[in-house]
Design a protein around this motif. Sequence first.
Motif, mmCIF file in Angstrom:
data_model
loop_
_atom_site.group_PDB
_atom_site.id
_atom_site.type_symbol
_atom_site.label_atom_id
_atom_site.label_comp_id
_atom_site.label_asym_id
_atom_site.label_seq_id
_atom_site.Cartn_x
_atom_site.Cartn_y
_atom_site.Cartn_z
ATOM 1 N N THR A 196 13.962 -2.357 0.856
ATOM 2 C CA THR A 196 12.809 -2.225 -0.049
ATOM 3 C C THR A 196 11.891 -1.068 0.348
ATOM 4 O OG1 THR A 196 11.557 -3.823 1.275
ATOM 5 C CG2 THR A 196 12.838 -4.690 -0.573
ATOM 6 N N SER A 197 12.433 -0.102 1.053
ATOM 7 C CA SER A 197 11.607 1.043 1.448
ATOM 8 C C SER A 197 11.225 1.876 0.221
ATOM 9 C CB SER A 197 12.369 1.909 2.450
ATOM 10 O OG SER A 197 11.659 3.097 2.714
ATOM 11 N N GLU A 198 9.985 2.335 0.211
ATOM 12 C CA GLU A 198 9.508 3.162 -0.894
ATOM 13 C C GLU A 198 10.256 4.489 -0.959
ATOM 14 O OE1 GLU A 198 5.267 5.143 -2.371
ATOM 15 O OE2 GLU A 198 5.338 3.822 -0.600
ATOM 16 N N ARG A 199 10.750 4.950 0.159
ATOM 17 C CA ARG A 199 11.460 6.224 0.203
ATOM 18 C C ARG A 199 12.792 6.173 -0.557
ATOM 19 N NH1 ARG A 199 9.487 9.411 4.531
ATOM 20 N NH2 ARG A 199 7.954 8.304 5.831
ATOM 21 N N LEU A 200 13.361 4.977 -0.712
ATOM 22 C CA LEU A 200 14.686 4.836 -1.313
ATOM 23 C C LEU A 200 14.651 4.598 -2.812
ATOM 24 C CD1 LEU A 200 16.291 2.490 1.380
ATOM 25 C CD2 LEU A 200 16.569 4.958 1.177
ATOM 26 N N LEU A 201 13.467 4.480 -3.401
ATOM 27 C CA LEU A 201 13.367 4.070 -4.800
ATOM 28 C C LEU A 201 14.124 4.992 -5.740
ATOM 29 C CD1 LEU A 201 12.192 2.175 -6.903
ATOM 30 C CD2 LEU A 201 10.149 3.624 -6.973
ATOM 31 N N THR A 245 0.851 -1.197 0.000
ATOM 32 C CA THR A 245 0.000 0.000 0.000
ATOM 33 C C THR A 245 0.882 1.241 0.000
ATOM 34 O OG1 THR A 245 -0.126 -0.058 2.429
ATOM 35 C CG2 THR A 245 -1.880 -1.163 1.183
ATOM 36 N N HIS A 246 0.432 2.246 -0.674
ATOM 37 C CA HIS A 246 1.201 3.477 -0.820
ATOM 38 C C HIS A 246 1.145 4.302 0.468
ATOM 39 C CE1 HIS A 246 3.042 6.989 -2.418
ATOM 40 N NE2 HIS A 246 1.918 7.707 -2.427
ATOM 41 N N ASP A 247 2.304 4.791 0.883
ATOM 42 C CA ASP A 247 2.402 5.655 2.052
ATOM 43 C C ASP A 247 2.265 7.103 1.584
ATOM 44 O OD1 ASP A 247 2.875 6.939 4.381
ATOM 45 O OD2 ASP A 247 4.858 6.047 4.772
ATOM 46 N N GLU A 248 1.195 7.757 2.002
ATOM 47 C CA GLU A 248 0.926 9.117 1.541
ATOM 48 C C GLU A 248 1.991 10.102 2.006
ATOM 49 O OE1 GLU A 248 -1.270 9.836 -0.555
ATOM 50 O OE2 GLU A 248 -2.398 7.939 -0.554
ATOM 51 N N ASP A 249 2.715 9.764 3.070
ATOM 52 C CA ASP A 249 3.732 10.671 3.588
ATOM 53 C C ASP A 249 5.039 10.605 2.798
ATOM 54 O OD1 ASP A 249 1.983 11.431 5.553
ATOM 55 O OD2 ASP A 249 2.704 9.895 6.978
ATOM 56 N N VAL A 250 5.153 9.613 1.911
ATOM 57 C CA VAL A 250 6.385 9.448 1.122
ATOM 58 C C VAL A 250 6.298 10.331 -0.098
ATOM 59 C CG1 VAL A 250 7.788 7.855 -0.205
ATOM 60 C CG2 VAL A 250 6.734 7.118 1.943
ATOM 61 N N ALA A 251 7.302 11.155 -0.258
ATOM 62 C CA ALA A 251 7.356 12.039 -1.421
ATOM 63 C C ALA A 251 8.530 11.613 -2.292
ATOM 64 C CB ALA A 251 7.527 13.497 -0.988
ATOM 65 N N MET A 252 8.234 11.232 -3.543
ATOM 66 C CA MET A 252 9.293 10.851 -4.470
ATOM 67 C C MET A 252 10.118 12.073 -4.844
ATOM 68 S SD MET A 252 8.994 7.588 -5.057
ATOM 69 C CE MET A 252 7.798 6.256 -4.898
ATOM 70 N N GLU A 253 11.441 11.948 -4.738
ATOM 71 C CA GLU A 253 12.315 13.084 -5.021
ATOM 72 C C GLU A 253 12.595 13.182 -6.504
ATOM 73 O OE1 GLU A 253 15.750 12.661 -2.669
ATOM 74 O OE2 GLU A 253 14.695 12.764 -0.760
ATOM 75 N N THR A 254 11.521 13.291 -7.299
ATOM 76 C CA THR A 254 11.651 13.440 -8.737
ATOM 77 C C THR A 254 10.389 14.087 -9.268
ATOM 78 O OG1 THR A 254 11.933 12.280 -10.841
ATOM 79 C CG2 THR A 254 10.758 11.115 -9.099
ATOM 80 N N ASP A 255 10.535 14.794 -10.379
ATOM 81 C CA ASP A 255 9.376 15.439 -10.994
ATOM 82 C C ASP A 255 8.650 14.503 -11.953
ATOM 83 O OD1 ASP A 255 10.022 17.735 -9.622
ATOM 84 O OD2 ASP A 255 11.272 18.520 -11.260
ATOM 85 N N MET A 282 3.469 2.632 -8.400
ATOM 86 C CA MET A 282 3.203 1.509 -9.295
ATOM 87 C C MET A 282 4.509 0.892 -9.787
ATOM 88 S SD MET A 282 0.046 0.917 -9.370
ATOM 89 C CE MET A 282 0.105 -0.253 -10.717
ATOM 90 N N PHE A 283 5.484 1.744 -10.135
ATOM 91 C CA PHE A 283 6.778 1.203 -10.562
ATOM 92 C C PHE A 283 7.501 0.559 -9.382
ATOM 93 C CE2 PHE A 283 11.392 1.713 -11.169
ATOM 94 C CZ PHE A 283 11.537 0.873 -12.263
ATOM 95 N N TYR A 284 7.319 1.100 -8.203
ATOM 96 C CA TYR A 284 7.915 0.498 -6.997
ATOM 97 C C TYR A 284 7.444 -0.949 -6.835
ATOM 98 C CZ TYR A 284 8.195 -0.603 -1.994
ATOM 99 O OH TYR A 284 8.407 -1.225 -0.792
ATOM 100 N N LYS A 285 6.120 -1.171 -6.979
ATOM 101 C CA LYS A 285 5.600 -2.533 -6.862
ATOM 102 C C LYS A 285 6.053 -3.395 -8.039
ATOM 103 C CE LYS A 285 1.173 -2.088 -6.362
ATOM 104 N NZ LYS A 285 -0.212 -2.522 -6.045
ATOM 105 N N THR A 286 6.112 -2.798 -9.214
ATOM 106 C CA THR A 286 6.562 -3.551 -10.398
ATOM 107 C C THR A 286 7.997 -4.022 -10.227
ATOM 108 O OG1 THR A 286 5.085 -2.284 -11.844
ATOM 109 C CG2 THR A 286 6.947 -3.401 -12.881
ATOM 110 N N LEU A 287 8.865 -3.135 -9.753
ATOM 111 C CA LEU A 287 10.282 -3.474 -9.598
ATOM 112 C C LEU A 287 10.483 -4.614 -8.609
ATOM 113 C CD1 LEU A 287 13.299 -2.728 -10.121
ATOM 114 C CD2 LEU A 287 13.115 -1.168 -8.180
#
Length: 499
Positions: free
Chosen positions: A259-264, A181-191, A198-203
Motif C-alpha cells: 500500500t505504498s504511495e510510491r507504487l500507486l 498523510t501525504h509524503d512530500e518526497d513522493v513524486a507521482m510518475e504521471t502528469d 486523494m485518489f490513493y486514500k480513496t482507493l
Amino acid sequence: MSASFRALCDDYVRRLGGTARTIEDVSAMMASSTGTDQEKKTCLDVALRKAVFRKVEGSDEDLRRYIDLAFQCTQTGRSSSTTPFFVLGDVFDCLTLERCENVFGYVEDKSGQFVKEPTGNRNMLLRLCNDLIRRCSKSINNHFCGRIQIILAKIFPITERSGLNLQSQFNVENVTEYSSTHDEDVAMETDSKEISFMFYKTLWSMQDYFRSPNQISNDANWKKMEDTVNEICRIFENYKHEGSEQVAKEEAYFAKFLTSERLLTLQILDSNFRRHILVQILTLFQYLTGDVKFRPNKLVLSEPRKFWIRDTTNNIYSILSDTPPDGPSFVKHIKSVLKYEEKWSMWKNDGCPSLTKASDKTKQQQQQQQKPVRRTVRPMDLSSDKFDLGNSTLTDLWNICPDNLAACQDSNRNFTPDTYKFFEECIEQLEPDSGVEKQYYLTNDTAFVWRSLRLLAQQSIPYFQHIQNTKNLTLTDNLQNIVGIIGKEHKKESGMECN
C-alpha cells in the motif's frame, strides 16, 4: 502413580527412544514386561508421548517413522485411539515451521486413512491443523497453509459445519493499513492530477467495506462507498492497461498488495491489481444483492441503489473485458465463479442439507412433474367388503386391515426413536476423551434441542421434569446434564463400569 507403574513407563520410554523402532519390537517389549494388559496399554500411551521429546532431536524421516509406529500401535490395539494424534500434536509443537512442513508429508500420505477415523479423532486433527495455520505467516507460508487446507478438505466432508461459516461472519481483524498523510518526497510518475494522494486514500479506503460490508447499512457510509466505487471505475477507464494480449501467462499470487504511495501509478497499470480490486467490488455487490440468511435486516437496498449496482456491475465487466491478457475469457470465468457462489449461499440458507438427499429429492420432483396417465373411474361397489380404489396397489394397501382405526394404532406405526439411540452421538461428544470442542456439541443446535424436548416430554417425563427443577441453568446446560444421566444409566444397564 505407583512406583511400579512409573518404573514401567520409564522402561517403555527408554526403549522407544532407543531400540524399539518397529511394531514387532513394541510387541516384544510389552510381552517381556509385567503387569495387566490395561496397565501395559496405559504405560505405552504415556511412553509414546514422552519419547517424542527424544525423537525431535533426530531427522525428520525418523520422526515420520516414529509417528507411523504410534499409529500402528493403535491399529493393533496396543494403545488408545487418540494417542497417535496427541503424539502428532506434540511433534508439531516442538518443531519449527520449516520442519513441520517436512513432517506434515506423513499426514498427506495417510489422508485416506484419516477419513475412516472416528469423529473425535478427526476433530483432534482439525484442531492441530488450525494451530499450525495460526503459526504460519500469511505472506511467507501461504503454500504450507494451502497444503493444510487441502488435507482438511479431503478428510472432512463438504457438509462439515465447522468449515461452512453458517452465520456469514467476516474477518474484521483483516485491516489494510495505508498512509493517512501525504509524503512530500513522493513524486507521482504521471502528469495527470487525477492520480493524486486523494485518489490513493480513496482507493485503499475501499478495503474497509470489503472487510465489514454490514457498515454500508448506514446512509452516510453507503454514499461514501458509492462515490469511492464510481471514482475507482472512472480512473480505471481513463487509464486503460495498454499491454499486449501476448503477455506471458505467468502464475501470480499476492496475499496482500503493498500500500505504498510510491507504487500507486504502477499498480493502476498492472492487470493483476486492477482485477484484484474490481473482483472484490463484484463480490461485495453479490453479497448486497444476493439472498443471505444472516445478513442484517437493516441492510435492505432501495430500488435506486439496486439500479446503481446493476449499472456499475456492467461497467466493471466492461473494464475487465478490456484488460489484457484474455479479458473476455477472464470475465466469463468470474461470472461462473460468482454463479456457483450464489448457489453455495442458497445451500447454506437451506441449512446445508445432504447433497445425496438433495439429488434424490430432485429425481422425485422430476417424477412428480411427469404427465399423469388418465384412468377411467369405475363406480364403487358398496355392497362388497373389499373397496376398489382404481389402482391395484392402493386397493391392496387399503384392504390390508378391515378396521382402519386399529391399523393406525398398530405398534408398527410407532416411529418415535429410542431415547438412547437418539442421544447416542451426543453422549459420545460429551465423553472427556472425545476431543470434540463445546462449540460443536449437538446441544448447541436449536433444532436438536427442540426435538430432544419433544422426545423427553413424550417418553421420559422424569428427565423433562429435571429441566423444570433447574431453572437457574440454561436450556443447553440442562440438556447436557440429562444426556450425561442417560449415558450413565445405559452403561449400568449394559453391565459396564461407570465412573
